[in-house]
Each structure stands twice: as structure tokens, then as C-alpha cells.
Scaffold this active site. Structure first.
Site, PDB file in Angstrom:
ATOM      1  N   GLU A  52      -0.565  -8.501   5.239  1.00  0.00           N
ATOM      2  CA  GLU A  52      -0.679  -8.707   6.571  1.00  0.00           C
ATOM      3  C   GLU A  52      -1.941  -8.496   7.351  1.00  0.00           C
ATOM      4  O   GLU A  52      -1.777  -8.851   8.438  1.00  0.00           O
ATOM      5  CB  GLU A  52       0.463  -7.370   7.233  1.00  0.00           C
ATOM      6  CG  GLU A  52      -0.227  -6.006   7.087  1.00  0.00           C
ATOM      7  CD  GLU A  52      -0.250  -5.291   5.663  1.00  0.00           C
ATOM      8  OE1 GLU A  52       0.106  -6.208   4.573  1.00  0.00           O
ATOM      9  OE2 GLU A  52      -0.387  -3.990   5.592  1.00  0.00           O
ATOM     10  N   CYS A 108       0.777  -1.184   0.067  1.00  0.00           N
ATOM     11  CA  CYS A 108      -0.184   0.093  -0.068  1.00  0.00           C
ATOM     12  C   CYS A 108       0.943   1.281   0.113  1.00  0.00           C
ATOM     13  O   CYS A 108       1.416   1.566  -1.108  1.00  0.00           O
ATOM     14  CB  CYS A 108      -1.105   0.089   1.240  1.00  0.00           C
ATOM     15  SG  CYS A 108      -2.342   1.015   0.882  1.00  0.00           S
ATOM     16  N   HIS A 116      -3.121  -5.371   1.264  1.00  0.00           N
ATOM     17  CA  HIS A 116      -2.360  -5.500   2.639  1.00  0.00           C
ATOM     18  C   HIS A 116      -2.716  -6.820   2.937  1.00  0.00           C
ATOM     19  O   HIS A 116      -3.393  -7.542   3.648  1.00  0.00           O
ATOM     20  CB  HIS A 116      -3.306  -4.870   3.700  1.00  0.00           C
ATOM     21  CG  HIS A 116      -3.067  -3.429   3.624  1.00  0.00           C
ATOM     22  ND1 HIS A 116      -2.272  -2.682   4.204  1.00  0.00           N
ATOM     23  CD2 HIS A 116      -4.064  -2.369   3.133  1.00  0.00           C
ATOM     24  CE1 HIS A 116      -2.184  -1.473   4.136  1.00  0.00           C
ATOM     25  NE2 HIS A 116      -3.314  -1.101   3.305  1.00  0.00           N
TER      26      HIS A 116
END
Lengths: 201, 270
Positions: free
Chosen positions: A183, A77, A181
Site C-alpha cells: 500500500e 505486516c 507494505h
């Protein structure tokens, strides 16, 4: 040892995934934290803020040196924006490393309310499809000839998402970027892919 | 950072703010002026949105779902259902689930935080006492929220039901934080942050980010102070760096003793 730039953004989430993979990782707040690092994650956050803090912390040069040296770097991002060659709708003074030949438009999908999730087909990661979370994501408007596009936004039936078909996971040499994302989900395959890149570099 | 016009929004963005709060008056002025404080004029919010590239938040009154609908239609990035404005409903907060825009809500304790999350809040900020430049209430609220989370993680599973009853919070959320040791949403800190050391303090206590309301633009040198607070928030454990950015900043906003206040904004919310 993987470093995670820890000036702002979702640092903890990246560290948690790397810990889950059994990969030693440390937060990076100053140049000394880069010692012995063979891979660096630039997390999601606010790219304007990250740019200022990279500069004031003295990390701008050393991170650029890592990129030049071919150390594996992964930007998610805002991290993708920092690594891109060209950025539009950012601030003119915003630092970016030019580590990957992409033109990205900051907040290219719209404001917070235009954030979305979808499944991506990623040949490099095999099946099943990768569930991806896009939050005020950058939009890749051009990928250079040297860029390996690992995933694109699917041509969904809704057709409502701007940028359908645009690259969302890209690699050029030692640089990996995602506009989503990884994560924030429990699927660790993108991080595993990056850890393998770091080990191979 | 709270901003009241496009110029201030630019100052905040230049300093490294990750978002701005668009409002007509900062809390210190709302407190001074008295009367009913409402959602800002859409023109002001639009002007600030046009001036910066970072996310723009705006405040709706507690329970005023129509104000929230208006803010959502303006395309703000986040809505703050805020006790700084005069509450519109003395029993109910906004049902935040029907909205696609994320909400941040204030909390003075864990029960309040979990009730707001159950209503759909995507972020929690400890309330502190807005507009005072006094950090004491922010510290009280953060310690209360995080202390109770620590206690719940130590509780016997059977004791979680009593915790849910005591907190007046859904048992599912109590059980979840007993397992994870943290709120299911980010916890920010607001209300009284005036110096870089204040930011470092609340970050070390466990806040994940800092809201600075009146503290920037009621100080002597807003641009420098804003930048200093950004640096101190990023490097909150680095005392030498906090010392460096605190040096020669000029005067902070004038502070107020909480005991001397006529109106306690933190008491608004149920």
C-alpha cells in the site's frame, strides 16, 4: 465491498489503493461495518495495539467468523502477524487468528533502522519485479505445506539482510499475507490480486 | 507515551501504546526542576527497550547531533529532536539526512514543519506546550499548520512563491503540498493531551496520532487513563465511546495556564 480494518495503522493508504482500483471500500471500526463486505484488509500498524483494539471493539469474533466462512482476507505486516498460526517475540496475550499456517517472528529483521526495500520476483503477478517496502517487518520462519509461497526475499548479493530466501508473500485459500507494505508504493498489482480473490470467493 | 522506567513502559504497552518515549523525567518534571535537560542515560533506554516489544523513541537536544548519534548507536527506533530538552544549538537543527533512524521533530506552524522536513525529519508533531496538561497550544499549532495547508491548496500557482517566502520554507515542499493537500510525512500531535476527549479533539482536527507525555503518569490511574486514551484515539469520532472510556477515570494531571508559565518550550526551535 472491501473492508479495511481502521483501528490503527496505515488505513488511509490501503483505502487509497482500493479507490484507485475503482473498488468500493470502507473503514471498519465496529462489527456493523462488516455487513456486506466480501473482502477484508488488515493493515500494517502495531500488532499488540491492533490486538487490544480488535478485542475491545468486539471485532475479534466477527473477523474470525469471516475467516471461517472463507471470506478473502489480506494482512500486510502487522496484519500478517494477526493472521499467522504462530507468533514469536510478540506478547503472550496477543490475539492472532491462525488463518494461515505460518510461524512468524515479530520484528524479525530488527528495529526500525533495519527496515529495507527490495525488488521481488512474483510469478503470480508477472513482470516487472515488485518493489517492496519492509518496515520492522515480521519474518516468516516456517510456512506449512498448505501455504502457497508467492514470493521470497531474493538471494541478494549483499547477503546482509537476515532471512534471505524467507517467504514474504503467501496465500492459503482465502487468506493472503505480505510481510511488506504494497500500500506504500504505486504498484497496485498485489491489491488487484486480492480484489480478484475477493470476487472469486 | 512518555515513560521513565521499564515498569511504566510495560503499562503503556499493556494499554495499547504504539510506541514509548524513553526519558529520565516527563516534561512536567523537567519544567518543575528547571536546569539543563539532556539526553537520557543509555542504561535507562536499554532497560526500556528490553522491557517492551513496541518501538522505543528517545529524545536528543535540538542541534545536538552527537546525542542523536549515540541514540542511533543504541538502536532506538525513532529519535525525537525535542524542544522539551534544553537546546544545544540556537541556530541549527540536526542535519537528519545522514541518519538511517527516522526523526520526529516539533513544529508550531507550517514553516517550521517544512524546515524540519527539509532537514530530513520523517515525522512532524505539533509542539503544543509540553508538561502543562493544557491542550490550548496543541490546538493552536495544529490549526495553524493545517489551516495554512488548506490555504495553500487554494492559492494560485504564482502565489506559492510568496507562501514559500512567508513560511521561510523550500518552494519545492510548498508546491508539493499545494498539489497533495498534505505534508509529505505523518503529522502527529503532542504537548498538553491529558484526557480521552483531548485525544479525540486533536484527531478530529487532523492529527494522525497522539503523543501523550506527562498526561498518563501524572494522572491518578495511569493504566486506565492510558487505555482510555488509546481507545479514544482509535474511535475518535465515536462520542459515545469517548464518553464511556472517560467515565470514572480519576483525576487528570494538574493543568497549568499557559500565560502563567516562566518557560515556553514551544518557542525553542528555529
Amino acid at each position: 465491498m472491501i473492508g479495511v480494518l481502521a483501528l490503527q495503522g496505515d488505513v488511509r493508504e490501503h483505502l487509497r489503493v482500493l479507490e484507485h482500483l475503482g473498488e468500493p471500500a470502507r473503514p471498519v471500526l465496529e462489527p456493523a461495518d462488516l455487513a456486506g463486505v466480501n473482502g477484508l484488509v488488515l493493515p500494517g500498524g502495531e500488532s499488540t495495539t491492533l490486538s487490544l483494539l480488535l478485542s475491545s471493539s468486539g471485532l475479534l469474533g466477527p473477523v474470525g467468523d469471516l475467516l471461517d466462512a472463507g471470506t478473502a482476507v489480506f494482512g500486510t505486516c502487522a496484519g500478517m502477524i494477526l493472521l499467522a498460526g504462530e507468533v514469536s517475540d510478540g506478547r503472550p496475550d496477543q490475539a492472532h487468528f491462525g488463518g494461515i499456517d505460518l510461524e512468524v517472528r515479530r520484528n524479525g529483521f530488527g528495529s526500525q533502522a533495519a527496515s529495507f526495500e527490495c525488488d521481488l520476483e512474483v510469478d503470480a503477478l508477472g513482470s516487472p519485479p515488485l518493489h517492496a517496502v519492509f518496515i520492522r517487518a515480521p519474518l516468516v520462519e516456517r510456512a506449512g505445506a498448505g501455504v502457497d509461497v508467492l514470493a521470497r526475499l531474493p538471494l541478494g548479493p549483499s547477503g546482509s539482510v537476515a532471512g534471505t530466501g524467507s517467504p514474504v508473500l503467501c496465500r492459503q485459500g482465502s487468506v493472503l499475507v505480505s510481510s511488506f507494505h504494497p500500500e506504500l508504493t504505486t504498484d497496485t498489482r498485489v491489491h488487484r490480486y486480492f480484489v480478484e480473490m475477493a470476487k472469486g470467493a | 507515551m512518555d515513560v521513565v522506567d521499564a515498569g511504566q513502559a510495560k503499562v503503556a504497552e499493556d494499554a495499547g501504546a504504539v510506541a514509548v518515549m524513553a526519558l529520565e523525567r516527563v516534561p512536567a518534571d523537567i519544567r518543575r526542576d528547571g536546569g539543563v535537560a539532556r539526553m537520557s542515560d543509555p542504561a535507562l533506554i536499554e532497560g526500556i527497550k528490553a522491557a517492551v516489544t513496541i518501538p522505543v523513541m528517545a529524545k536528543a537536544r535540538i542541534g545536538h547531533f552527537a546525542e542523536a548519534q549515540v541514540l542511533a548507536s543504541l538502536g532506538v527506533d525513532y529519535i525525537d529532536e525535542s524542544e522539551v530538552l534544553t537546546p544545544a544549538d540556537e541556530a541549527h537543527h540536526i542535519d537528519k539526512w545522514p541518519f538511517t533512524v527516522p526523526f520526529v521533530c516539533g513544529a508550531t506552524n507550517l514553516g517550521e514543519a517544512l524546515r524540519r522536513i527539509s532537514e530530513g525529519a520523517a515525522m512532524i508533531r505539533s509542539k503544543g506546550e509540553a508538561g502543562t496538561g493544557n491542550i490550548v497550544e496543541a490546538v493552536r499549532h495544529l490549526r495553524s499548520i493545517l489551516g495554512d495547508i488548506r490555504r495553500i491548496t487554494q492559492a494560485d500557482p504564482a502565489e506559492r512563491y510568496a507562501w514559500a517566502k512567508e513560511l521561510a520554507a523550500p518552494i519545492g515542499l510548498v508546491q508539493e503540498l499545494a498539489e497533495t493537500g498534505r505534508l509529505p510525512v505523518p503529522l502527529f500531535c503532542a504537548g498538553g493531551i491529558a484526557t480521552p476527549a483531548d485525544a479525540s479533539l486533536v484527531m478530529q482536527l487532523g492529527a494522525e496520532a497522539v503523543f501523550v507525555g506527562s498526561g498518563i503518569f501524572k494522572s491518578e490511574d495511569p493504566a486506565r487513563r492510558a487505555r482510555a486514551i488509546v481507545e479514544a484515539t482509535a474511535h475518535f469520532t465515536d462520542a459515545a465511546l469517548v464518553a464511556k472510556v472517560s467515565t470514572g477515570l480519576g483525576s487528570a494531571m494538574p493543568g497549568q495556564e499557559v500565560a502563567a508559565l516562566d518557560v515556553r518550550l514551544a518557542e525553542r526551535g528555529w
